[in-house]
Design an enzyme around this catalytic site. Structure first.
Site, PDB file in Angstrom:
ATOM      1  CB  SER A 133      -0.877   0.020   1.190  1.00 23.81           C
ATOM      2  OG  SER A 133      -1.829   1.106   0.984  1.00 23.81           O
ATOM      3  CE  LYS A 187      -3.171  -2.212  -0.653  1.00 32.83           C
ATOM      4  NZ  LYS A 187      -4.107  -2.447  -1.609  1.00 32.83           N
ATOM      5  CG  HIS A 190      -5.086  -0.254   3.916  1.00 36.75           C
ATOM      6  ND1 HIS A 190      -5.330   0.057   2.541  1.00 36.75           N
ATOM      7  CD2 HIS A 190      -4.367   0.491   4.410  1.00 36.75           C
ATOM      8  CE1 HIS A 190      -4.767   1.136   2.505  1.00 36.75           C
ATOM      9  NE2 HIS A 190      -4.068   1.376   3.811  1.00 36.75           N
ATOM     10  CG  ASN A 191      -7.502  -1.193  -0.305  1.00 38.15           C
ATOM     11  OD1 ASN A 191      -6.419  -1.051   0.330  1.00 38.15           O
ATOM     12  ND2 ASN A 191      -7.413  -1.117  -1.610  1.00 38.15           N
ATOM     13  CD  GLU A 194      -7.399   4.216   0.706  1.00 41.22           C
ATOM     14  OE1 GLU A 194      -6.593   3.376   1.028  1.00 41.22           O
ATOM     15  OE2 GLU A 194      -7.760   4.515  -0.398  1.00 41.22           O
TER      16      GLU A 194
END
Ligand code: 2AM
Length: 485
Positions: A133, A187, A190-191, A194
């Site tokens: 990332s 991951k 994480h997105n 976000e």
């Protein structure tokens, strides 16, 4: 034929911008990289341009790539997610030996990484699926790296991964995440987080703009101030910059941008995983749906001419309310991360992972889009208690939510009364109130299910014992579980 001396520390396949930048980053940290690409002409182009003057070595075939790598070979794929990864794995295998390591640094789905780990391990190889990332800039100067897969591969790639990762102080934003697809799962979440963080900032902007009536420059200043306190983060920082940015005509660019948000699917994937594992990751779900609603621009324009909503008006103490907005944002953000870690806990349980929760917080602390000071507090909470069942029960976060709560309720209710949609902030608050309630009205839902479908229910004083009532005197006493037995 000798096609190369085995001097390469790591091979990288895929010379699009992420692959190129990772290679240059590895080179800066003293590693000898062997580069390869499907379209082989790009190898020499790269060596003659971006990689000119570096120690990067080119390979013009898979065979040459394998021959130029030290053993165990470490080969990182930076190619398009999907079949390209499987194609390259199949092309590589005849040239590899047992114990060699294939790393996938693309945006792969975690279930693919899970499958690839099992498949390669069964053949004697090692596989790592790593979230990467931070975009192009991160890849070049320090990404957040989230590797998972064959644990035996970690000691062999640790120096390279932690060497090139972003650092916060001396600590690298990279650690071993867990088994098989865990790196890509983290991951993905994480997105999703976000999406949630961005939606929360957008809601704060909406209230400040349309209820408080602040100018872009005033909002930019407010965010710059927030960025020095508990909301200190990359997204707040860039939003402050965006709000004051003027185009060539000297006008604020943000006002001219069409309010229809795009998305590439990672928020949706996180939400689908939340549904799959039965965890209420409501804030990210709302953030995804808010983008969907925004993109129905033409329908909204039409509906806005026909459907009534209140005209915003603000009468209170402006400064105080702006501060309360920062608290609403902070409290909602705590909920979003707590929900994300609840999803980790359940996925780990169902997929047999042992996840490194504190390590995950540290990996997100720097290098990536959601980087923030707040992640340092999450890391501390898991350091204090690695088995913490819920972030909301950590003393630091308990106090933070308690301090923020009045402002949060004030902001959500003011937004509702003024007709401003706050799906993320309000769903976070509803989640909080639900989570903090010993009693919820699900007793009635159970009764309804049993009434119309004989789905049975448990009595308060006999949990685990499912019974059925003949509510109407008609329809008999047979429960649906009896039918399906
Ligand atoms: P290319 O330069 O030959 O197109 C990002 O698109 C990277 O993934 C590029 O290095 C690209 O190689 C590679 N890539 C995309 N699709 C691929 C496929 N089906 N097989 C192999 N490599 C692929």
């Amino acid at each position: 034929m000798v096609i190369g001396e085995a001097v390469g520390d790591i091979g990288v396949i895929g010379l699009a911008v992420m692959g190129q930048n990772l290679i240059l980053n590895m080179n800066d940290h003293g590693f000898t990289v062997v580069a390869f690409n499907r379209t082989v002409s790009k190898v020499d182009e790269f060596l003659q341009n971006e990689a000119k003057g570096t120690k990067v070595i080119g390979a013009h075939s898979i065979e040459e790539l394998a021959a130029k790598l030290k053993k165990p070979r470490r080969i990182m794929l930076m190619v398009k997610a999907g079949s390209a990864v499987d194609d390259f794995i199949n092309l590589l295998l005849p040239h590899l030996e047992k114990g060699d390591i294939i790393i996938d640094g693309g945006n792969s789905e975690y279930l693919d990484s899970r499958r690839r780990t099992k498949d390669l391990e069964s053949k004697g190889f090692l596989f790592v699926g790593s979230g990467v990332s931070g975009g192009e800039e991160g890849a070049r100067h320090g990404p957040s790296l989230m590797p998972g897969g064959s644990a035996a591969a970690w000691p062999a790639i640790k120096d390279i991964f932690q060497g090139i990762a972003a650092k916060v102080g001396n600590e690298p934003c990279c650690d071993w995440v867990g088994e098989d697809g865990a790196g890509h799962f983290v991951k993905m979440v994480h997105n999703g987080i976000e999406y949630g963080d961005m939606q929360l900032i957008a809601e704060a902007y909406h209230i400040m703009r349309d209820v408080v009536g602040m100018t872009n420059d005033e909002m930019s200043e407010a965010l710059a101030k927030w960025n020095k306190g508990f909301l200190d983060s990359f997204l707040i920082e860039i939003t402050s910059d965006i709000l004051k940015y003027k185009d060539e005509k000297g006008q604020h660019l943000v006002d001219k941008i069409r309010d229809a948000a795009g998305q590439k699917g990672t928020g949706k994937w996180t939400t689908m995983a939340a549904l799959e594992y039965g965890i209420p990751v409501t804030l990210i779900g709302e953030a995804v749906f808010a983008r969907c609603l925004s993109s129905l621009k033409d329908e909204r324009v039409n509906a806005s001419k026909q459907l009534k909503r209140p005209s915003p008006k603000f009468t209170g103490d402006r400064q105080k309310f702006i501060e309360q907005i920062s608290y609403a944002l902070y409290a909602s953000k705590i909920i979003s991360y707590a929900q994300g870690f609840m999803l980790f806990r359940e996925a780990a349980k169902q997929l047999n992972w042992k996840l490194n929760n504190g390590g995950i917080a540290l990996m997100w602390r720097g290098g990536c889009i959601i980087r923030s000071a707040f992640l340092g507090d999450i890391k501390k909470a898991f350091d204090k208690n690695p088995d913490l069942s819920n972030l909301l029960l950590d003393d630091f976060f308990k106090k933070a939510i308690s301090d923020a709560q009045d402002g949060w309720r004030q902001v959500v209710s003011t937004a509702v009364l003024n007709g401003i949609p706050v799906p993320a902030m309000s769903s976070a608050l509803s989640f909080y109130d639900g989570f903090a309630s010993a009693t919820l009205p699900a007793n009635l839902i159970q009764a309804q299910r049993d009434y119309f479908g004989a789905h049975t229910y448990e009595l308060m004083d006999a949990p685990g014992k499912f019974v059925h009532t003949n509510w109407t005197g008609r329809g008999g006493t047979t429960s649906s579980s009896t039918y399906s037995a």
